[in-house]
Enzyme design. Structure first.
Site, PDB file in Angstrom:
ATOM      1  N   ALA A 153       0.855  -1.206   0.000  1.00 19.14           N
ATOM      2  CA  ALA A 153       0.000   0.000   0.000  1.00 19.14           C
ATOM      3  C   ALA A 153       0.878   1.238   0.000  1.00 19.14           C
ATOM      4  O   ALA A 153       0.727   2.135   0.833  1.00 19.14           O
ATOM      5  CB  ALA A 153      -0.929  -0.009   1.213  1.00 19.14           C
TER       6      ALA A 153
ATOM      7  N   ASP B  79      17.703   7.860  -8.429  1.00 24.73           N
ATOM      8  CA  ASP B  79      17.260   6.699  -7.646  1.00 24.73           C
ATOM      9  C   ASP B  79      18.406   5.806  -7.200  1.00 24.73           C
ATOM     10  O   ASP B  79      18.246   5.010  -6.273  1.00 24.73           O
ATOM     11  CB  ASP B  79      16.296   5.833  -8.485  1.00 24.73           C
ATOM     12  CG  ASP B  79      14.885   6.386  -8.523  1.00 24.73           C
ATOM     13  OD1 ASP B  79      14.682   7.528  -8.079  1.00 24.73           O
ATOM     14  OD2 ASP B  79      13.979   5.673  -9.005  1.00 24.73           O
TER      15      ASP B  79
ATOM     16  N   ALA C 189      11.438  11.662  -9.330  1.00 26.65           N
ATOM     17  CA  ALA C 189      12.035  12.217 -10.545  1.00 26.65           C
ATOM     18  C   ALA C 189      12.616  13.610 -10.281  1.00 26.65           C
ATOM     19  O   ALA C 189      13.747  13.912 -10.695  1.00 26.65           O
ATOM     20  CB  ALA C 189      10.979  12.276 -11.643  1.00 26.65           C
TER      21      ALA C 189
ATOM     22  N   HIS D 191      -9.368  35.225  -5.013  1.00 24.31           N
ATOM     23  CA  HIS D 191     -10.649  34.651  -4.598  1.00 24.31           C
ATOM     24  C   HIS D 191     -11.563  34.536  -5.815  1.00 24.31           C
ATOM     25  O   HIS D 191     -11.632  35.470  -6.606  1.00 24.31           O
ATOM     26  CB  HIS D 191     -11.317  35.550  -3.554  1.00 24.31           C
ATOM     27  CG  HIS D 191     -12.677  35.072  -3.167  1.00 24.31           C
ATOM     28  ND1 HIS D 191     -12.859  34.009  -2.307  1.00 24.31           N
ATOM     29  CD2 HIS D 191     -13.917  35.462  -3.552  1.00 24.31           C
ATOM     30  CE1 HIS D 191     -14.152  33.785  -2.162  1.00 24.31           C
ATOM     31  NE2 HIS D 191     -14.822  34.660  -2.908  1.00 24.31           N
TER      32      HIS D 191
END
Ligand code: FAD
Ligand code: NAD
Length: 484
Positions: free
Chosen positions: A189, A323, A331, A455
């Site tokens: 998970a 990695d 990445a 807003h």
């Protein structure tokens, strides 16, 4: 024929190709060596990210989100779309087209920046020499002044669940299911399990996730992880924590194949049957056969190339990024390391702020974070204050029917400097980026509170969370309203 280069980059994933482009921009004679060959036998640039990672997974996440939106959520806007159907073949073809466009784009970027690109498998020898075996099996040796190792990672395999055809697959196989499995099992998970589990669940699969740990998303802030688990449960993901898969068996009943998974949990031995099973229990560095014993580069005990904060290996002028080195397998982390190393080779003093790398899980709602979690600060005894704002109180989120989730901002109790921000909700990935920028500039929660936000936007939830840190939120009742 051999050639000498100022920089030889091994690997053209987001860490390697970015490093190569930046080196060439800085006037260094650069070559990038890449071994990736796709299922049609074509050599490709872009590594895991572009070919089988970030990009194809997001293409499927976006397609499946549009489908489920049309099927389930349009009705609330008065749009009738119950008869929506999905063409899986077309969805996969669209994903493949995006991948081709982007991997081809790297070829173009290499050309325009003057990076020499070579397809083949590289091995680092002694004295900064690199052996390359090309796709025809021919060997060439290149001499580099500087080497950047960016060989990336591959999925971890587990002995009880070896891959079998398109039945038991890793993350790459899970991007290619030609039809929606009725019952989909997932081992792990983590980020991939949740993202790819969401894709197939949205398309109609009954998804069961088997997770070894007792805690759900332990690295994510505890408030956000708790909310995430609740949301996924509502979406139909059956997440079973504290499970240990002990065996799998693929059986056939005529043309139908299924996989029987045996696992143990607190109640004892259990069994579950699935049509497909995804194994996504993490990734490991791709460091085997990469380094000759006398290359001078060392690995750590987990197989990562050992580097310091500046991505320098134990050998002078040899660097490693992405990695294949410590840190989150992301990445953007690898790309920033690639830029840092290129600039340092060119004599600059570039550094990375490793405490300010955002993480995102691209489910719906998205989950995104940066900096310290509340549990980390508690564990270290750091004095902090928290401000939260729920999207249910955001006018724009309500207009978009995207009211699930919240923004949680954490600041230092004394200095008010922002220590972390954790979000589950609409556009969380983009919202957290605003806080990443604030942290990079050393902002306090008051700095964000004093900033004008348009807003109505969902980003007002970031503003309100920053205000809530000091008990000044306007559009919710403050837990600790403060004067002043
Ligand atoms: P890689 O991308 O693995 O590239 C390394 C390259 O080196 C490969 O092309 C490989 O062929 C080549 N190579 C290896 N050895 C040699 C050799 N000896 N000679 C020549 N070439 C060699 N990260 C995110 O930030 N966001 C996301 O949304 C995201 N989604 C993902 C989804 C999935 C399904 C997966 C699997 C990963 C995802 N990731 C995501 C992680 C991301 O893909 C990796 O962190 C990233 O690709 C690492 O980049 P890299 O350049 O270090 O390595
Ligand atoms: P992960 O580390 O995110 O999750 C792996 C999960 O598998 C963990 O929860 C772990 O406890 C569990 N696990 C390990 N062994 C197990 C077992 N034997 N049985 C059951 N559960 C087990 O790894 P992943 O999801 O495979 O992803 C790999 C990497 O790719 C991650 O580091 C991630 O950063 C990167 N990625 C990033 C993104 C993104 O940024 N959105 C998306 C996909 C992948």
């Amino acid at each position: 024929m051999s050639e000498d280069y100022q920089v030889i980059v091994i690997g053209a994933g987001p860490a390697g190709y970015v490093a190569a482009i930046r080196c060439a921009q800085l006037g260094l004679k650069t070559v990038c060596i890449e071994k990736w060959v796709d299922d049609k036998g074509e050599s490709k640039l872009g590594g895991t990210c572009l070919n089988v990672g970030c990009i194809p997974s997001k293409a499927l996440l976006d397609s499946s989100h549009k489908y489920v939106d049309a099927k389930k959520d349009f009705a609330i806007h008065g749009i009738n779309s119950e008869s929506v159907t999905i063409d899986i073949k077309k969805m996969l073809a669209r994903k493949d087209k995006i991948v081709s466009q982007l991997t081809g784009g790297i070829t173009g970027l290499f050309k325009s920046n003057g990076v020499n690109s070579i397809f083949g498998t590289a091995k680092l020898l002694a004295n900064k020499q690199v052996e390359v075996i090309n796709t025809a099996g021919e060997q060439t040796i290149y001499q580099g002044e500087h080497i950047i190792i960016a060989a990336g990672s591959v999925p971890i395999a587990i002995p009880p669940a070896p891959l079998v055809d398109d039945i038991i697959v890793d993350s790459t196989g899970a991007l290619e299911f030609s039809s929606v499995p009725e019952r989909l099992g997932i081992i792990g998970a983590g980020v991939i399990g949740l993202e790819l589990g969401s894709v197939w669940a949205r398309l109609g699969a009954e998804v069961t996730v088997l997770e070894a740990l007792d805690d759900f998303l332990p690295a994510v802030d505890m408030t956000i992880a708790k909310e995430t688990k609740k949301v996924f449960k509502q979406q139909g993901l059956d997440i079973r924590l504290g499970t240990r898969v002990t065996a799998t068996e693929v059986t056939s009943n005529g043309a139908n194949r299924q996989v029987i998974v045996e696992y143990s949990d607190a109640k004892g031995t259990q069994q579950a049957n699935f049509d497909r099973l995804i194994v996504c229990v993490g990734r490991r560095p791709l460091s085997e056969n990469l380094l000759a014993p006398d290359s001078g580069v060392n690995l750590d005990e987990r197989g990562f190339v050992f580097v310091n904060e500046q991505c320098e290996t134990d050998a002078r002028d040899i660097y490693a990024v992405g990695d294949i080195v410590r840190g989150p397998m992301l990445a953007h982390k690898g790309s920033e390391e690639g830029v840092m190393v290129a600039e340092r080779i060119a004599g600059m003093q570039t550094q990375i702020n490793y405490d300010n790398i955002p993480g995102v899980i691209y489910t719906h709602p998205e989950i995104a974070w940066v900096g310290k979690t509340e549990q980390e600060l508690k564990a270290t005894g750091h004095d902090y204050k928290v401000g939260s704002f729920p999207f249910a109180a955001s006018g724009r989120a309500l207009a978009a029917n995207e009211t699930t989730g919240m923004v949680k901002m954490i600041a230092d109790a004394q200095t008010d400097r922002i220590l972390g921000c954790h979000i589950i909700g609409p556009s969380a990935a983009d919202l957290v980026q605003q806080v990443v920028i604030a942290i990079e500039f050393g902002a306090s929660s008051e700095d964000l509170a004093l900033t004008v936000f348009s807003h109505p936007t969902v980003s007002e939830a970031v503003h309100e969370a920053a205000l809530a840190v000091s008990g000044h939120a306007i559009h919710i009742a403050n837990k600790r309203p403060r004067k002043g």
